[in-house]
Write an enzyme that holds these catalytic residues in place. Structure first.
Site, short mmCIF file in Angstrom:
data_model
loop_
_atom_site.label_atom_id
_atom_site.label_comp_id
_atom_site.label_asym_id
_atom_site.label_seq_id
_atom_site.Cartn_x
_atom_site.Cartn_y
_atom_site.Cartn_z
N THR A 1 0.73 -1.32 0.00
CA THR A 1 0.05 -0.08 0.07
C THR A 1 0.89 1.25 -0.11
O THR A 1 1.74 1.29 0.73
CB THR A 1 -0.98 0.07 1.29
OG1 THR A 1 -1.51 -1.25 1.17
CG2 THR A 1 -1.76 1.32 1.33
N SER A 2 0.38 2.14 -0.79
CA SER A 2 1.23 3.55 -0.97
C SER A 2 2.61 3.40 -1.25
O SER A 2 3.03 2.93 -2.22
CB SER A 2 1.11 4.41 0.47
OG SER A 2 1.33 5.44 0.28
#
Ligand SMILES: *[C@@H]1O[C@H](CO)[C@@H](O)[C@H](O)[C@H]1NC(C)=O
Ligand SMILES: *[C@@H]1O[C@H](CO)[C@@H](O)[C@H](O)[C@H]1NC(C)=O
Ligand SMILES: *[C@@H]1O[C@H](CO)[C@@H](O)[C@H](O)[C@H]1NC(C)=O
Length: 371
Positions: free
Chosen positions: A153-154
């Site tokens: 994520t991210s």
């Protein structure tokens, strides 16, 4: 079939440092201290399920900035899915203040020397350490080399794209939740922050992005990981243009059009739409979704081949995924200052205060985030 290269295999034998280390306790998150060369000081955590397959698949699950292995273990469904499907989860942990990943240095974006894979004194970025964790796990648990997957994520999604580009011989598939294309974050410095990229100001050609991935491992012409790219249209941390640039990258690698061949509204659920570009590249775009993006564990299992082609699933809410706070990023749409939005940094001209209960926290000189 997919193999680590012969060079890698013999390098394991030559440099191999790990065979003697003890196995960790199963069914809980455990740190592994001795997994091989680790120049950048990346930490390795692992979840080996009680229900371990004979030749287990491996999922590398990579946290976001400010995250930890433990936070990602607790906030994502992969460990419980590991019990169901028998795979092992590796949770690397960033060594830097702010715990972003190094996806910006020349070392991170180049395949390390094969002469001695574990001892690459000049390719020692986090990506190198993570691949060494994979090699260790394959060795130690008789893992299935053809079923090694990566998601994150991210900042972890940026690393997912970097790993998929730089180690196509290692990873069979990847899923990026709200990242940027491989090489987009280049600054030439370790753990740098590239605002041009984060703010979606790059609109480059499909060829440019495809070459950026293909050149990460010159001379390689074996199979490449299937990629699924998730993003929210209201992401103001890594602007949604990054979704389109990442789609260009992987469709370019596989020779597909950037126009989807199939579109599935409300998939895995509203307000997400699933786009198929070809057998190896899909996008999932969330209308109005911010950087607090949902993780779809069941759909991930399907993409990684653990289940059939079912695509309608329930999501893990970002409140449990990304933070301990009970408020969700998606529930607080507004003019700025929401959870996970940028609130400062060199060149930042937007809102600098955060909506309660979040406060503006410095991750690095270029990026402050409401957390
Ligand atoms: C990698 O670096 C981390 C952080 O310094 C340390 O905890 C770990 O033991 C190291 N592992 C290896 C194999 O060097
Ligand atoms: C940011 O990345 C782009 C390409 O991805 C590059 O052109 C630009 O020079 C980078 N910015 C910095 C500060 O390095
Ligand atoms: C990106 O560039 C293409 C080709 O020049 C153009 O058609 C498209 O509108 C641009 N997209 C954005 C968001 O600027």
């Amino acid at each position: 079939m997919r193999f680590l290269t012969t060079a890698l295999t013999s390098a394991l034998a030559l440099c191999g440092a790990t065979a003697a280390s003890g196995l960790v306790k199963r069914g809980s998150l455990q740190q592994v201290n001795d997994f091989g060369a680790n120049t950048s000081g990346t930490k390795m955590y692992i979840y080996v399920p009680d229900n371990l397959a004979v030749s287990p698949a491996i999922i590398v699950a990579i946290h976001y900035c400010t995250g930890t292995a433990s936070a990602y273990y607790n906030g994502t469904p992969y460990a419980s899915l590991a019990e169901k499907y028998g795979f092992i989860v590796i949770y690397p942990e960033s060594p830097y203040d702010g715990t972003c990943w190094d996806v910006s240095s020349a070392e991170a974006l180049r395949y390390p020397r094969l002469t001695c894979f574990y001892a690459s004194h000049d390719g020692g970025a986090d990506s190198n350490s993570i691949v060494n964790m994979v090699s260790y796990t394959l060795d130690t648990y008789n893992g299935d080399k053809s079923s090694v997957f990566v998601t994150g994520t991210s900042s972890g999604a940026m690393m997912t794209n970097v790993l998929a580009a730089a180690y196509p011989d290692v990873f069979a598939a990847g899923i990026a939740y709200a990242g940027v294309p491989a090489t987009c974050f280049y600054t030439g410095t370790v753990n740098g922050w590239n605002s041009t990229c984060s703010q979606g100001q790059l609109n480059l050609t499909q060829d440019y992005w495809a070459n950026a991935a293909l050149n990460a491992y010159p001379g390689y012409d074996g199979p490449r990981p299937r990629m699924r790219i998730h993003h929210g249209t209201a992401d103001t941390t890594l602007y949604p243009q990054n979704y389109y640039e990442t789609i260009k990258q992987w469709t370019g690698v596989f020779g597909y059009s950037t126009t989807p061949s199939e579109t599935y509204p409300d998939t895995p659920r509203s307000p997400y739409t699933r786009y198929v570009f070809g057998p190896n590249v899909e996008g999932v775009l969330g209308e109005g979704i911010t950087h607090g993006i949902d993780i779809f564990g069941d759909a991930d299992m399907q993409w990684f081949g653990f289940t059939g082609s079912s695509t309608t699933t329930t999501a893990t809410s970002p409140s449990s995924t990304l933070a301990t706070s009970s408020a969700t990023a998606t529930a607080t749409a507004g003019p700025g200052g929401e959870q996970y939005t940028q609130c400062g940094g060199v060149g930042w001209t937007g809102v600098t205060t955060c909506v309660s209960p979040y406060t503006c926290q410095k991750l690095n000189d270029y990026y402050f985030q409401c957390l």
